[in-house]
Design a protein around this motif. Structure first.
Motif, mmCIF file in Angstrom:
data_model
loop_
_atom_site.group_PDB
_atom_site.id
_atom_site.type_symbol
_atom_site.label_atom_id
_atom_site.label_comp_id
_atom_site.label_asym_id
_atom_site.label_seq_id
_atom_site.Cartn_x
_atom_site.Cartn_y
_atom_site.Cartn_z
ATOM 1 N N PRO A 1 67.634 63.124 56.785
ATOM 2 C CA PRO A 1 68.054 61.760 57.477
ATOM 3 C C PRO A 1 66.804 61.415 58.375
ATOM 4 O O PRO A 1 65.801 62.363 58.706
ATOM 5 N N SER A 2 66.599 60.062 58.421
ATOM 6 C CA SER A 2 65.280 59.420 58.957
ATOM 7 C C SER A 2 66.006 58.819 60.207
ATOM 8 O O SER A 2 67.031 57.861 60.139
ATOM 9 N N CYS A 3 65.279 58.963 61.654
ATOM 10 C CA CYS A 3 65.709 58.097 62.481
ATOM 11 C C CYS A 3 64.903 56.762 62.625
ATOM 12 O O CYS A 3 63.906 56.557 61.729
ATOM 13 N N ARG B 1 75.846 59.079 60.863
ATOM 14 C CA ARG B 1 76.234 60.330 60.314
ATOM 15 C C ARG B 1 75.757 60.316 58.863
ATOM 16 O O ARG B 1 75.930 59.462 58.204
ATOM 17 N N ASN B 2 75.376 61.701 58.354
ATOM 18 C CA ASN B 2 75.348 62.007 57.189
ATOM 19 C C ASN B 2 74.342 60.929 56.705
ATOM 20 O O ASN B 2 74.207 60.086 55.505
ATOM 21 N N SER B 3 73.106 60.442 57.300
ATOM 22 C CA SER B 3 72.214 59.756 56.958
ATOM 23 C C SER B 3 72.451 58.389 57.215
ATOM 24 O O SER B 3 71.676 57.510 56.758
ATOM 25 N N VAL B 4 73.538 58.069 57.685
ATOM 26 C CA VAL B 4 73.882 56.473 57.571
ATOM 27 C C VAL B 4 73.930 56.056 59.100
ATOM 28 O O VAL B 4 74.591 56.677 59.783
ATOM 29 N N MET C 1 57.749 64.671 67.083
ATOM 30 C CA MET C 1 58.612 64.215 66.186
ATOM 31 C C MET C 1 59.723 64.602 65.685
ATOM 32 O O MET C 1 59.301 66.008 65.480
ATOM 33 N N MET C 2 60.894 64.543 66.101
ATOM 34 C CA MET C 2 62.188 65.366 65.561
ATOM 35 C C MET C 2 62.852 64.420 64.640
ATOM 36 O O MET C 2 63.865 63.583 65.057
ATOM 37 N N LEU C 3 62.270 64.225 63.298
ATOM 38 C CA LEU C 3 63.175 63.056 62.605
ATOM 39 C C LEU C 3 64.604 63.690 62.117
ATOM 40 O O LEU C 3 64.841 64.846 61.959
ATOM 41 N N GLY C 4 65.535 62.767 61.979
ATOM 42 C CA GLY C 4 66.803 62.861 61.858
ATOM 43 C C GLY C 4 67.530 63.212 63.046
ATOM 44 O O GLY C 4 68.647 63.350 63.048
ATOM 45 N N GLU C 5 66.945 63.410 64.340
ATOM 46 C CA GLU C 5 67.824 63.875 65.411
ATOM 47 C C GLU C 5 67.905 62.702 66.233
ATOM 48 O O GLU C 5 67.184 61.891 66.206
ATOM 49 N N ARG C 6 69.055 62.717 67.088
ATOM 50 C CA ARG C 6 69.299 61.562 68.012
ATOM 51 C C ARG C 6 69.426 62.093 69.472
ATOM 52 O O ARG C 6 70.041 63.237 69.576
#
Length: 194
Positions: free
Chosen positions: A172-174, A67-70, A189-194
């Motif tokens: 955000p970076s996964c 959440r929020n890059s954390v 690549m979809m950085l930041g997605e989960r």
């Protein structure tokens, strides 16, 4: 052996990385992550061997939330010998070995699917220890910032500090392992997605 890891993870552009990298006077340190998977293993789960300064560490992570890059993960690790690491890379890791070494259960044995090399520099920003990573894998280079801290408010303060003082865009970076696995599978690549 750790248990819970809470970490700010931000994707950086090469320019942002270079701006922040110039702030520190420490040395760049190389680490190589060797990833282990079974077919259709969930990407929120990761098993790796990390080689850093001649030391090999077997690690398991399971993403609990982001959440929020954390990101918050359950993390277990133990140091292993070079011989055992090389054996795992060649032959894989059995379920019994994972249970014995990390006390985790997997439905299938794991095999090594490749590696990612990180050049890491640790710097101090806003009174916090921050890790800058340049990651190379499967023909790609990407950049990220990581900061582990138990206090979410401090991580929020750091994000604001980075944005205000250095113009860092808060993306955000996964997990590295997820980006590696997606690239290997040919998934965009979809950085930041989960």
């Amino acid at each position: 052996m750790k248990n819970i890891e809470q970490e700010l993870k931000l994707q950086l552009t090469e320019r942002e990385y270079n701006v922040l990298h110039a702030l520190g006077d420490g040395l760049d340190v190389e680490q190589v992550n060797y990833y282990f998977y079974y077919d259709n293993m969930p990407l929120k789960t990761m098993v790796r061997i990390r080689k850093k300064q001649g030391v090999y560490t077997l690690c398991y992570k399971d993403s609990l939330s982001q959440r929020n890059s954390v990101s918050v993960c359950r993390e277990l690790e133990c140091e292993i010998t070079e011989g055992l690491a090389k054996s795992f890379m060649e032959k894989g890791i059995s379920q019994q070995q994972l249970m014995t070494m990390l006390n985790i259960s997997m439905p299938e044995p794991l095999r090594c699917i490749g590696n990612l090399t990180t050049i890491r520099k640790v710097i101090n920003i806003g009174g916090m220890k921050v890790e800058l990573d340049r990651n190379s894998y499967l023909g790609v280079t990407d950049y990220e910032l990581e900061c582990e801290c138990d206090n979410v408010e401090q991580l929020e303060t750091l994000k604001n500090y980075l944005q205000f003082n250095y113009g860092i865009t808060l993306k955000p970076s996964c997990a590295k392992s997820k980006r590696f696995a997606e690239r290997l599978a040919g998934i965009p690549m979809m950085l930041g997605e989960r």
